[in-house]
Enzyme design. Structure first.
Site, short mmCIF file in Angstrom:
data_model
loop_
_atom_site.label_atom_id
_atom_site.label_comp_id
_atom_site.label_asym_id
_atom_site.label_seq_id
_atom_site.Cartn_x
_atom_site.Cartn_y
_atom_site.Cartn_z
N ARG A 1022 0.85 -1.18 0.00
CA ARG A 1022 0.00 0.00 0.00
C ARG A 1022 0.89 1.24 0.00
NH1 ARG A 1022 -3.57 -0.31 4.87
NH2 ARG A 1022 -4.62 -1.94 3.66
N ARG A 1091 -1.47 6.63 9.57
CA ARG A 1091 -1.46 6.11 8.20
C ARG A 1091 -1.74 7.24 7.21
NH1 ARG A 1091 -4.17 0.07 8.60
NH2 ARG A 1091 -2.88 -0.70 10.31
N LYS A 1161 -3.61 1.19 15.08
CA LYS A 1161 -3.59 2.06 13.90
C LYS A 1161 -4.19 3.42 14.22
CE LYS A 1161 -6.58 -0.93 12.01
NZ LYS A 1161 -7.49 -1.59 11.05
N LYS A 1163 -5.76 6.92 12.12
CA LYS A 1163 -6.18 7.41 10.81
C LYS A 1163 -6.70 8.85 10.90
CE LYS A 1163 -7.48 2.79 9.21
NZ LYS A 1163 -8.56 1.93 8.66
N CYS A 1382 -14.68 -3.63 0.21
CA CYS A 1382 -13.27 -3.94 0.48
C CYS A 1382 -12.82 -5.10 -0.39
CB CYS A 1382 -13.08 -4.28 1.96
SG CYS A 1382 -13.82 -5.86 2.42
N CYS A 1388 -7.34 -11.27 1.37
CA CYS A 1388 -7.38 -10.82 2.76
C CYS A 1388 -7.55 -12.00 3.70
CB CYS A 1388 -8.53 -9.83 2.96
SG CYS A 1388 -8.65 -9.25 4.67
N CYS A 1427 -15.46 -8.77 6.44
CA CYS A 1427 -15.33 -9.02 7.88
C CYS A 1427 -15.72 -7.75 8.61
CB CYS A 1427 -13.89 -9.44 8.21
SG CYS A 1427 -12.73 -8.06 8.28
N CYS A 1431 -13.10 -1.95 6.63
CA CYS A 1431 -12.24 -1.18 5.72
C CYS A 1431 -13.02 -0.30 4.76
CB CYS A 1431 -11.33 -2.13 4.94
SG CYS A 1431 -10.08 -2.93 5.97
#
Length: 1528
Positions: A1022, A1091, A1161, A1163, A1382, A1388, A1427, A1431
């Site tokens: 990414r 990120r 994470k 964001k 996603c 994934c 899931c 995302c």
């Protein structure tokens, strides 16, 4: 079945075949097009109706569907020789091409039911042409007869041991009353199951289908009592015992002179103890047949004979009819009036056509008959006299009787209106002193109906022919195209390689003649000027070069059109020939069988410059079911062995680029070229997802290798062979070994050596299991204590961790413990175990995990396991609320419960009762586990062991980060390890910080495991792209990276950046370096750091956008990690020597993050009102840009604590929207973001990663406390938030002009996937645009793309390119334009269900409903994820589907259209059929009930469909299904 009535002969025949066979070969025009036979067969099989003879466990016969042009009778050999009764249902079109097989199968009890074709007027020459093949032939003329004679055929085959062909006119049942289904007891009695079982218990030996194995049918007489089954009425004929022989199969060496009706050779009594059984003769066949018919007569009251006479016993004239409509002729003669020429005549017809029994014909004819008219319905006559006429002449003339005259007629099309005229013609001619032979009766021209097997090009296969059109345009010429004008030649013939080859040769000859005409015109033509001559001369210099001829063609044509002389006009009549056409034949894998391969051979042997595209549609998963005796040739190997041909093996769903390259090279090759194209599908309307999955399995495992073979490369000093995929199959490897090509390849690419020379087979897994267990047992031999085997089935890792921990504890207690996955355990060892423990999680709908399923499949239906000496216990992990509906409660811990039950049934003794871990318990599954484990130690006698060592704490992500030396770990060392495509678990956590995830292809995971291979590991990369802005040059560089180092596709993510998939470990470093060369990076694109910073794309206000975008860059740079590990690992010097940027002696330092970075994470996104296209509420920090009075950026409202990730059924986790901390000025925004991040760094939960996001930190602290901590670090106070409003969170598609006069176009990129397909060359089109674009590209937060800053003068060129590549198409439903998904499967590792590949399919199925309710243009935000990690930010969508198990989704409703409100669970674990019903109902209501301007999400709340979610902490409150459950 008794309640069903039958209306067609095919249905009647198919039912009898189904009842009387182990295997039915259903011959069809295509696998997608059913016949009346196949429709009935499939219906019976789908209802699980049982056959009377099938030996399968469920007594359901195997139905094999085979294409008519794929040599269908090849499928008969293997099952019939293995003792399985085989029948085939087909039209007569396959008989003559299969004559070689018919001779081989004649002495085996095979039945072929033949519906004669064409259906409206059958041609009986298909039967007469094969009359001497050794088979028995039976004929029926009506619906009832079709059923009875079909039964006769099966009984006769079983009794005689010989093949029987039952043929009939399928239109014979037209207009007839429906009949009762055959009584099963009658069928059982007639078949004689004792004879059936004798055949089934004695498989026939046979070496192959190409050599005569000497199989003959012999007689073994046994009395067979004729009994009437209970329930069957007694009929007039007296009951009698009839001797019915039983047939045994006998192999012997036959001389070429022997026939099936000859007597056995004489045997010397001196060398033989007992005489050989006699061979089955014609008389035997007659005896068996009449015995069966006598039995039928007794049971059902219908009588049949070898020859059927109808008419007066004193008739002097007779018609011998070999044709379809017997009733038509009978009725006409019966209704004859006085004076009619055919008054008093009779009709005789052969029901038993072969063997031909002349004596029985004489017996059937009345002695009074003087003249016989033989009517043959044979369209393709090959001799002067018809074959039936010769049969009748030979029989009648050689017998004693009064027949004086026998006259043959060719029977044409006769109807009720013309039958009298036809009969008059027959009998008037018959009455002549010298009657005319071969007189035609009836009409020659037959009313046209569609052919039985009318060929159609499957829709899926069009993808390859589209690529031909794209590559060669008007130059492409497909000789055997189904839409070609073939001057009356049938599609069946014109589609053959022989016909197409001849057509291409004629085409080439025509062009050569045209070139000669051009030469003559250029030299001597009388043109008005010299201009055409110069153009023609120039064209002639490159006439044989495709590109040069193409370039010169336009000029010469235009010059000739302007010149307009007579010579010019003549040349322009064939102006298409000015282009050198790319000549192609397109065929299917039917050409790989013997009957089609001859045409391929002709092309190769000719050496002509002709291209063949051969499409193979056999799915990988069906390859094992393919009959080995079908002898499907590997055309690629066959062609390479010729040495003069270009050969390529391609698969459009694996590598579109390689298909283009192969077709281009084939076109340029001067000689025959073969391009093999893989396109697997089970049916005509197969989903692209299935085709993709089957292709990936076939290519990855070497079943369908991708390669190119070019003999001309030798002249260039290059290898002939180029491998474009990793694996090759054994046969191809052997060929390459012979040519030394493989060795050259291994030397050139050493990393391929292991996989190219590898042998595959299912036995590998068994060997691996055995070696692993034996090796471990040797290690345990020296230890004392009882043995304990611990097997686990684990999806997410919890069951595996428990098993390993249990093993460690067992060893500490002195037990000899073995721990392994269930799939790695040799099942045959189970009865020898002393103590065994199973720990299994629950997958899907109560299913075993992937690595537990093989063991479960092996034992669940076993009838041989004896576990009386085995002690066992089972612990299961599940979630009692995962399937909340009452009817689904059975899925809770189902694998553990099932395993416990089955082991007990096999006699094993429980060490401890089954333990059940429940995620809903206070400590999750640990609650149940802590109760179960002590019971296990107690039962094993090791509960009270002193001095047990302390167990080390499990290694956490925090430990990994701390020990990594600022994200270095051992990544660099593992990149050099070529023995595996993977890296360690710890390093895979660290590489996330570097912008890459390790993944594997889940589509092929199981297949690779079965082949003994590790998963197909690859890496996702990414990029870090603040604000989502890319230059055209960068776009081209990204395109190059995905082509050369990835899987040829790019993903535009929901975080406005590029994502690459399928980068293998060996190419990972090169990809990272290529990204950095493009002035992008990947560091901190993933991991526990800040990120990629998002920024609204806002094409309408460019100046303002530029100011806001600058802030996103500033924040991104400011919060970037400082470690130099990224440069050391990925950006080494030319010698690949590691260079520490900070120097060997300098310790790295992270001023913002510290050695353990953030708890989770982080964001950040920036929205520019009124567009919330970045879902600003969904992020840890959401910045809302505030415009000042002067039109410039004033600052930002700062939201904190948004986040999407949750865990299914864990109410401690939830999505959350950001909460306002206040306003911050532009100059301070990066500092404010830093301080928010630092408070999270210091106060976030580092013990529980499910509780580690900023949203939980703020909710635990409270907004005010959190704000004060930020302000304390910052040293400033937030100002009150400024007013703003949002209109939507979707993109605005199409052209927009900004305030500076520049133009912007927003492309619709469905789910962000940039790729080329045969229908849509999106990726190529965007690359071509990037080559000429002078502005920039903007990636949007909804996975779309904006072509930005296009000047007015550049608009025409841009619009032309967009139209050329269909990139200007925005004619999509509002629902599709507002959707997002996603990646999910196949890459994934967290995905529980499909997402990106499925959402477009689901929307397609909803669009008709949208149309019906007037909602096609309405924007409804729909999102899907595989899931609950979120995302695609599903929790903010108006309607969302979140994967819960494969094919099952939780459905959420009520999100805000502006992205401001979370949705709520509406239905749990629903599948497609339920989704469609629910959605269609809601959409219909919404269309009727909505108020002006009311959005779908708002309506669901107002209408009471769902309760509003005010913020994340009430996300789980008031869920509809839970309310229902509580009420119960």
């Amino acid at each position: 079945m008794a309640d069903t009535r039958i209306r067609t002969p095919e249905e009647a025949v198919a039912r009898i075949a189904y009842l009387s066979s182990d295997v039915v070969i259903s011959v069809q025009p295509s696998l997608a097009a059913d016949t009346e036979f196949s429709t009935t067969l499939k219906q019976l099989a789908s209802r699980k109706e049982q056959s009377l003879v099938a030996r399968s466990s469920d007594a359901i016969p195997e139905i094999q569907s085979v294409r008519h042009n794929a040599d269908p009778l090849l499928s008969v050999f293997t099952p019939i020789r293995s003792g399985r009764l085989v029948s085939a249902t087909t039209t007569s079109s396959i008989l003559l091409p299969s004559v070689a097989h018919l001779y081989k199968l004649a002495n085996l009890p095979v039945v072929i039911h033949v519906a004669l074709s064409p259906k409206n007027f059958p041609d009986y020459s298909a039967i007469t042409s094969i009359r001497n093949s050794g088979w028995t032939f039976l004929q029926s003329w009506s619906l009832q007869e079709a059923q009875d004679i079909a039964l006769t055929a099966h009984a006769l085959a079983i009794r005689s041991g010989k093949g029987v062909i039952h043929f009939f006119d399928p239109s014979s049942g037209a207009g007839a009353e429906a009949i009762e289904v055959a009584n099963v007891d009658v069928v059982r009695a007639v078949l004689n199951l004792d004879n059936v079982r004798r055949f089934q218990s004695a498989p026939v030996s046979g070496s192959g289908i190409y050599a005569d194995d000497g199989q003959v049918a012999v007689v073994s007489e046994q009395p067979e009592p004729l009994t009437r089954p209970s329930g069957v009425p007694e009929h007039a004929t007296a009951e009698a015992d009839v001797a019915s022989p039983t047939i045994t199969s006998q192999s012997s060496v036959k001389s070429s002179q022997q026939s099936t009706t000859s007597s056995p050779p004489s045997v010397s009594t001196a060398t033989t103890i007992e005489a050989s059984a006699p061979l089955v003769s014609s008389e035997d066949i007659f005896k068996y047949t009449t015995s069966i018919w006598d039995q039928l007569n007794q049971l059902v009251g219908r009588h049949y004979g070898a020859f059927e006479w109808t008419g007066s016993a004193k008739a002097e004239n007779a018609v011998f009819l070999f044709g379809s409509d017997l009733a038509l002729f009978y009725n006409a003669i019966a209704q004859a009036k006085s004076g009619d020429s055919f008054e008093g005549a009779g009709i005789i017809a052969p029901r038993l056509y072969r063997p031909w029994l002349g004596a029985k014909l004489i017996e059937a004819l009345p002695k009074s008959v003087k003249k016989v008219a033989v009517l043959e319905q044979v369209s393709r006559k090959t001799t002067k006299y018809g074959p039936v006429l010769i049969d009748v002449l030979t029989s009648v003339k050689s017998a004693f009787g009064g027949v004086e005259s026998i006259v043959g007629y060719q029977l044409g099309y006769v109807t009720k209106a013309t039958i009298k005229q036809a009969l008059d013609g027959v009998f008037q001619n018959l009455a002549l002193e010298k009657p005319v032979q071969n007189l035609e009766v009836g009409e020659r021209e037959v009313p046209q109906e569609s052919a039985e097997y009318n060929l159609e090009k499957p829709k899926l296969e069009i993808s390859y022919t589209k690529i031909l059109d794209q590559l060669f345009g008007s130059r492409a010429y497909v000789a055997n195209s189904l839409d070609s004008d073939n001057a009356g030649v049938s599609n069946t013939i014109s589609a053959t390689p022989e016909y197409g080859f001849g057509s291409l040769l004629a085409r080439k000859e025509k062009r050569q003649k045209f070139i000669s005409e051009v030469k003559e015109a250029a030299a001597n033509g009388r043109f008005l000027t010299d201009v055409p001559k110069r153009a023609l001369t120039k064209w002639l210099s490159g006439a044989d070069d495709g590109k040069k001829a193409e370039q010169a063609a336009e000029e010469v044509i235009s010059k000739l059109e302007v010149e307009n002389s007579t010579v010019s006009k003549n040349l322009l009549k064939n102006k298409a020939l000015f282009r050198k056409q790319s000549l192609w034949l397109v065929g299917s894998d039917a050409w790989a069988y013997d009957l089609g391969n001859s045409g391929v051979h002709q092309v190769l042997a000719s050496g002509e410059n002709v291209n063949m595209l051969i499409i193979d549609s056999t799915p990988y998963s069906e390859r094992a079911a393919a009959d080995a005796n079908r002898r499907k040739k590997d055309i690629g190997l066959y062609a390479m062995n010729f040495g003069n041909a270009y050969v390529a093996s391609t698969a459009v769903y694996s590598s579109y680029t390689q298909v283009l390259q192969a077709m281009d090279e084939a076109d340029k090759f001067n000689g025959p070229s073969i391009v093999l194209a893989y396109l697997p599908y089970f049916g005509e309307h197969e989903s692209p997802l299935t085709v993709l999955t089957e292709t990936k399995k076939a290519v990855d495992l070497g079943y369908w290798p991708l390669y190119r073979w070019n003999p001309e490369n030798e002249n260039k000093g290059e290898p002939n062979f180029a491998l474009d995929s990793e694996r090759i199959k054994k046969e191809l490897r052997e060929f390459l070994d012979r040519d030394n090509q493989l060795t050259q390849m291994m030397r050139k690419d050493p990393q391929f050596s292991a996989i190219l020379s590898e042998d595959f087979g299912t036995e590998i897994r068994a060997q691996q299991k055995r070696k692993a267990k034996d090796a471990y047992n040797q290690l345990l031999e020296g230890l004392f204590g009882a043995p304990l085997t611990i097997l686990f089935g684990s999806d997410g890792g919890n069951a595996q961790s428990l098993a390993k921990r249990l093993g460690t504890r067992g060893r500490a207690r002195g037990l000899k413990t073995t721990v392994m996955a269930m799939e790695d355990y040799p099942v045959e060892d189970l009865p020898t175990e002393e103590n065994i423990v199973f720990i299994t999680s629950t997958a899907g709908q109560g299913e075993f995990p992937v690595n537990g399923k093989p063991l479960w499949d092996a034992i669940k239906d076993s009838t041989e396991l004896d576990l009386a000496s085995v002690r066992y216990s089972v612990f299961g992990l599940g979630d009692s609320h995962y399937w909340p509906r009452k009817e689904d409660k059975v899925y809770y811990n189902k694998p553990g419960k099932d395993l416990d039950r089955v082991l007990a049934n096999f006699g094993a003794t429980r060490l401890a009762d089954v333990g059940l871990g429940d995620d809903q318990d206070p400590d999750g599954y640990q609650t149940g586990y802590s109760e179960w484990e002590p019971k296990l130690w107690e039962a094993l006698g090791v509960a009270n062991v002193e001095g047990l060592p302390e167990e080390p704490a499990p290694i956490t992500n925090e430990d990994i980060k701390l020990a990594s030396n600022y994200l270095r770990g051992t990544i660099a060392e593992e990149l050099l390890d070529t023995s595996t495509g993977a890296i360690s678990a710890a390093n895979s956590q660290l590489t996330k910080f570097h912008g890459t995830y390790m993944q594997d292809d889940r589509d092929i995971r199981d297949e690779r495991k079965a082949q003994g291979l590790e998963p197909a590991y690859s890496f996702m990369i990414r990029c870090r792209l603040p604000g989502g802005i890319s230059t055209p040059k960068q776009w081209i560089q990204m395109d190059d990276i995905c082509n050369t180092l990835g899987n040829e596709t790019m993903k535009l993510t929901t975080r406005q950046t590029f994502q690459f998939h399928g980068v293998v470990k060996g190419k990972l470093k090169a990809a990272m370096q290529a990204i950095n060369r493009s002035l992008m990076t990947t560091i901190a694109a993933c991991g526990d750091v800040n990120r990629n910073v998002m920024c609204s794309s806002l094409p309408s206000q460019s100046k303002y956008h530029r100011e806001v975008f600058a802030c996103s860059q500033k924040i991104s740079d400011h919060l970037l990690p400082s470690t130099s590990a990224y440069h050391e690992i990925w950006l080494t010097d030319d010698n690949d020597k590691k260079v520490q940027v900070a120097g060997d002696a300098v310790q790295d330092f992270e001023p913002l993050y510290g050695p353990t970075y953030l708890p989770r994470k982080f964001k950040i996104s920036i929205a520019i009102p009124p567009h919330n296209d970045v879902d600003v509420y969904a992020h840890d920090i959401g910045l809302i840009a505030i415009k000042g009075p002067d039109g410039h950026l004033l600052g930002f409202n700062l939201l904190a604590g948004g986040g999407m990730g949750t865990t299914h059924n864990n109410k401690k986790t939830y999505p959350q929207v950001g909460k306002s901390l206040g306003f911050v000025e532009t100059s301070q925004v990066h500092i404010a973001c830093e301080k928010v991040m630092l408070v999270q760094r210091d106060h976030g939960d580092r013990k529980d990663r499910k509780h580690a996001r900023l949203k939980y930190t703020i909710d635990d602290m409270g907004v005010d406390v959190f704000r004060s901590k930020v302000e304390e670090l910052w040293g400033q106070k937030f100002e009150p938030a400024k007013p703003y409003h949002f209109d939507s969170n979707v993109d605005t598609f199409g052209w927009i002009k900004d305030e500076t006069g520049l133009n912007h176009f927003t492309f619709f990129i469905e789910n962000g996937r940039i790729e080329d397909t045969a229908d849509f060359q999106m990726k190529t089109g965007l690359r071509e645009i990037a080559k000429v674009h002078k502005g920039e590209f903007r990636l949007t937060g909804n996975q779309h793309l904006i072509l930005s800053n296009v000047a007015d003068e550049d608009l025409p060129a841009m619009k032309k390119l967009m139209a050329q590549y269909k990139l200007d198409n925005l004619h999509f439903s509002g629902l599709r334009l507002s959707s997002s998904a996603c990646v999910a499967f196949p890459t994934c590792g967290l995905a529980m269900a499909e997402s990106e590949r499925y959402l477009p399919v689901l929307i397609t199925k909803l669009e008709k409903c949208l149309e019906e309710n007037g909602l096609r243009q309405d924007s409804i935000v729909m999102r899907m994820t595989g899931c609950p990690n979120g995302c695609a930010r599903p929790w903010l969508a108006e309607v969302a589907f979140v994967g819960k198990a494969f094919g099952a989704y939780n459905m959420y409703l009520g999100g805000g259209y502006h992205g401001q409100r979370l949705n709520k669970l509406y239905r749990s674990s629903i599948k497609e059929d339920e989704i469609l019903v629910i959605m269609k109902g809601l959409l219909a209501r919404y269309a009727k009930e909505r108020e002006q301007g009311e959005r779908f999400g708002d309506w669901t709340i107002r209408a009471g469909v769902i309760k509003a979610t005010t913020e994340g902490r009430d996300f789980h409150d008031g869920v509809a299904e839970e309310d229902e459950e509580e009420e119960e």
